[in-house]
Motif scaffolding. Structure first.
Motif, PDB file in Angstrom:
ATOM      1  N   ALA A   1       0.810  -1.223   0.000  1.00 18.44           N
ATOM      2  CA  ALA A   1       0.000   0.000   0.000  1.00 18.44           C
ATOM      3  C   ALA A   1       0.839   1.268   0.000  1.00 18.44           C
ATOM      4  O   ALA A   1       0.335   2.346  -0.329  1.00 18.44           O
ATOM      5  CB  ALA A   1      -0.921   0.009   1.218  1.00 18.44           C
ATOM      6  N   CYS A   2       2.115   1.169   0.356  1.00 19.92           N
ATOM      7  CA  CYS A   2       2.944   2.371   0.497  1.00 19.92           C
ATOM      8  C   CYS A   2       3.167   3.056  -0.846  1.00 19.92           C
ATOM      9  O   CYS A   2       3.721   2.455  -1.772  1.00 19.92           O
ATOM     10  CB  CYS A   2       4.286   2.012   1.127  1.00 19.92           C
ATOM     11  N   PRO A   3       2.769   4.321  -0.982  1.00 14.01           N
ATOM     12  CA  PRO A   3       2.899   5.026  -2.268  1.00 14.01           C
ATOM     13  C   PRO A   3       4.342   5.326  -2.675  1.00 14.01           C
ATOM     14  O   PRO A   3       4.616   5.549  -3.853  1.00 14.01           O
ATOM     15  CB  PRO A   3       2.135   6.338  -2.027  1.00 14.01           C
ATOM     16  N   THR A   4       5.258   5.337  -1.702  1.00 12.50           N
ATOM     17  CA  THR A   4       6.638   5.741  -1.986  1.00 12.50           C
ATOM     18  C   THR A   4       7.654   4.617  -1.766  1.00 12.50           C
ATOM     19  O   THR A   4       8.861   4.876  -1.726  1.00 12.50           O
ATOM     20  CB  THR A   4       7.021   6.941  -1.101  1.00 12.50           C
ATOM     21  N   ALA A   5       7.173   3.387  -1.627  1.00  5.63           N
ATOM     22  CA  ALA A   5       8.054   2.226  -1.436  1.00  5.63           C
ATOM     23  C   ALA A   5       9.043   2.462  -0.296  1.00  5.63           C
ATOM     24  O   ALA A   5      10.255   2.342  -0.454  1.00  5.63           O
ATOM     25  CB  ALA A   5       8.800   1.896  -2.730  1.00  5.63           C
ATOM     26  N   ALA A   6       8.501   2.802   0.875  1.00  4.28           N
ATOM     27  CA  ALA A   6       9.341   3.139   2.022  1.00  4.28           C
ATOM     28  C   ALA A   6       9.835   1.917   2.798  1.00  4.28           C
ATOM     29  O   ALA A   6      10.590   2.077   3.761  1.00  4.28           O
ATOM     30  CB  ALA A   6       8.581   4.066   2.972  1.00  4.28           C
ATOM     31  N   PHE A   7       9.404   0.716   2.397  1.00  6.50           N
ATOM     32  CA  PHE A   7       9.808  -0.485   3.110  1.00  6.50           C
ATOM     33  C   PHE A   7      10.771  -1.301   2.243  1.00  6.50           C
ATOM     34  O   PHE A   7      10.344  -1.985   1.318  1.00  6.50           O
ATOM     35  CB  PHE A   7       8.587  -1.333   3.478  1.00  6.50           C
ATOM     36  N   PRO A   8      12.070  -1.236   2.512  1.00  9.34           N
ATOM     37  CA  PRO A   8      13.032  -2.008   1.717  1.00  9.34           C
ATOM     38  C   PRO A   8      12.873  -3.510   1.933  1.00  9.34           C
ATOM     39  O   PRO A   8      13.310  -4.309   1.103  1.00  9.34           O
ATOM     40  CB  PRO A   8      14.391  -1.515   2.226  1.00  9.34           C
ATOM     41  N   ALA A   9      12.251  -3.889   3.049  1.00  6.38           N
ATOM     42  CA  ALA A   9      11.987  -5.288   3.361  1.00  6.38           C
ATOM     43  C   ALA A   9      10.935  -5.311   4.468  1.00  6.38           C
ATOM     44  O   ALA A   9      10.732  -4.306   5.161  1.00  6.38           O
ATOM     45  CB  ALA A   9      13.259  -5.993   3.825  1.00  6.38           C
ATOM     46  N   PRO A  10      10.239  -6.431   4.647  1.00  6.58           N
ATOM     47  CA  PRO A  10       9.287  -6.510   5.755  1.00  6.58           C
ATOM     48  C   PRO A  10       9.961  -6.189   7.091  1.00  6.58           C
ATOM     49  O   PRO A  10      11.104  -6.582   7.331  1.00  6.58           O
ATOM     50  CB  PRO A  10       8.818  -7.975   5.704  1.00  6.58           C
ATOM     51  N   TYR A  11       9.262  -5.441   7.914  1.00  4.21           N
ATOM     52  CA  TYR A  11       9.723  -5.047   9.249  1.00  4.21           C
ATOM     53  C   TYR A  11      10.850  -4.015   9.218  1.00  4.21           C
ATOM     54  O   TYR A  11      11.488  -3.769  10.245  1.00  4.21           O
ATOM     55  CB  TYR A  11      10.171  -6.274  10.070  1.00  4.21           C
TER      56      TYR A  11
END
Length: 378
Positions: free
Chosen positions: A195-205
């Motif tokens: 759901a993140c519009p800016t791909a702020a999660f390089p990996a889960p957690y």
């Protein structure tokens, strides 16, 4: 359960807390290494305060050596409607759910202090009360205490309240029976990550705050990097996308505390009205509200990005009026917004570019001139 702990739970509920659990100061042994990695990779961005007191964050006993038990408390702020619905209204601004009512710091701090006073009288032992601003890793401690678990978006998820819990803590010198931690119930789900519009999660957690819209619109003090502006859409303070996407919200309930419920004038405020706010009007509108802490200039920066994304020609005039604003941050985003809405109207203001002295504003003029021919129509 001991009679003393039963008293604590009953009193906490009477004070207006929706959930309370207890953990020990040594319950998050993995926290220091995770925090160190987060800081080493620069994921904290401009939040230098995270680095300055990292040792106290990772190890609660370093913050206060007398602590024997940590009481973690939660207050539900569940919204009464879909937080994502406002994304479709591009002439209105979207403020994060937590910031649509009164400042939760003020609301919860009073309850924490009241509960703390009572607990001190009952136990006769010293204690410390903390909420958000202290170097306390509230989410890992809340998970260790059993309030919920940290989801793949790094936020706390509760089986009873979904994504919507404000947290506070009381460090007590009294030994209290600890609760069992909550297990991770995310499974294979990655709804929050997708759901993140800016791909702020390089990996889960793992969260790279520098890409997070909440960080960009609140903590970031300068111009928002151009690569994120379009993805911000009409989010003018914070972002709820990863929280709202969580399937566990099907169990969430609406906040019972009236002060934490959304004010009608902050549900989807008109961008045109917000863009006209001077400093006194900004302070009046956001009195007792979290938005006030970023100040008028940063807020108008956010509003102008939303305007630039709106495609609404009715907002052109108000943007033109901000090209000469006293704040360079506002002028810079006004150039960007007008270049998006009406490049020909921006071309007519080119004399401002020649008179400009601020480097960031000059950079926006340069980018506008190269992003679209200045002779195009509105």
């Amino acid at each position: 359960m001991t009679p003393l702990k039963t008293q604590l739970l009953q009193r906490a509920e009477a004070e207006g807390f929706d959930v309370v659990r207890v953990t020990t100061p040594d319950a998050i042994p993995e926290a220091p290494a995770r925090l160190r990695r987060f800081l080493e990779e620069g994921f904290h961005g401009e939040m230098g305060w995270m680095q300055e007191r990292a040792d106290q964050r990772g190890t609660p006993a370093t913050l206060w050596p007398e602590v024997r038990s940590i009481i973690m408390l939660g207050v539900n702020y569940g919204p009464d409607r879909d937080p994502m619905a406002g994304l479709a209204d591009r002439s209105g601004g979207l403020i994060s759910v937590y910031a649509q009512g009164d400042d939760y710091h003020d609301v919860i701090k009073k309850r924490l202090k009241s509960l703390g006073r009572w607990w001190g009288e009952v136990t006769g032992a010293p204690l410390k009360v903390f909420i958000d601003t202290a170097p306390v890793m509230e989410k890992p401690l809340a998970a260790a205490a059993g309030l919920g678990w940290q989801g793949k978006h790094t936020n706390l998820v509760s089986r009873d309240f979904g994504s919507w819990l404000f947290l506070g803590s009381i460090f007590s010198a009294t030994e209290i029976e600890a609760d069992a931690p909550e297990r991770d119930r995310c499974g294979s789900c990655r709804a929050c990550l997708d759901a993140c519009p800016t791909a702020a999660f390089p990996a889960p957690y793992r969260l790279d705050a520098r890409r997070c819209i909440s960080y960009l619109t609140i903590e970031n003090k300068g111009p928002i990097p151009a690569e994120f502006r379009e993805a911000i859409g009409n989010r003018i303070y914070g972002c709820d996308d990863c929280l709202a996407a969580c399937p566990w919200n099907k169990f969430a309930v609406t906040a019972r505390e009236h002060k934490l419920k959304a004010r009608e004038d902050l549900r989807a405020p008109r961008l045109a009205d917000l863009a006209r706010l001077d400093d006194p009007a900004f302070r009046a509108l956001f009195a007792k509200n979290p938005v006030k802490r970023i100040g008028r200039d940063r807020f108008i920066r956010n509003v102008l990005i939303a305007i630039g994304n709106s495609g609404d020609p009715g907002l052109i005039e108000v943007v033109e009026g901000l090209l000469g604003d006293e704040a360079a941050l506002v002028r810079a985003m006004a150039v960007w917004a007008l270049a998006r809405l009406a490049p020909a109207r921006l071309a007519a203001q080119a004399w401002r570019r020649d008179d400009e002295t601020d480097a960031d504003v000059k950079a926006e003029w340069w980018a506008a001139g190269h992003a679209a021919p200045m002779h195009q129509g509105a």
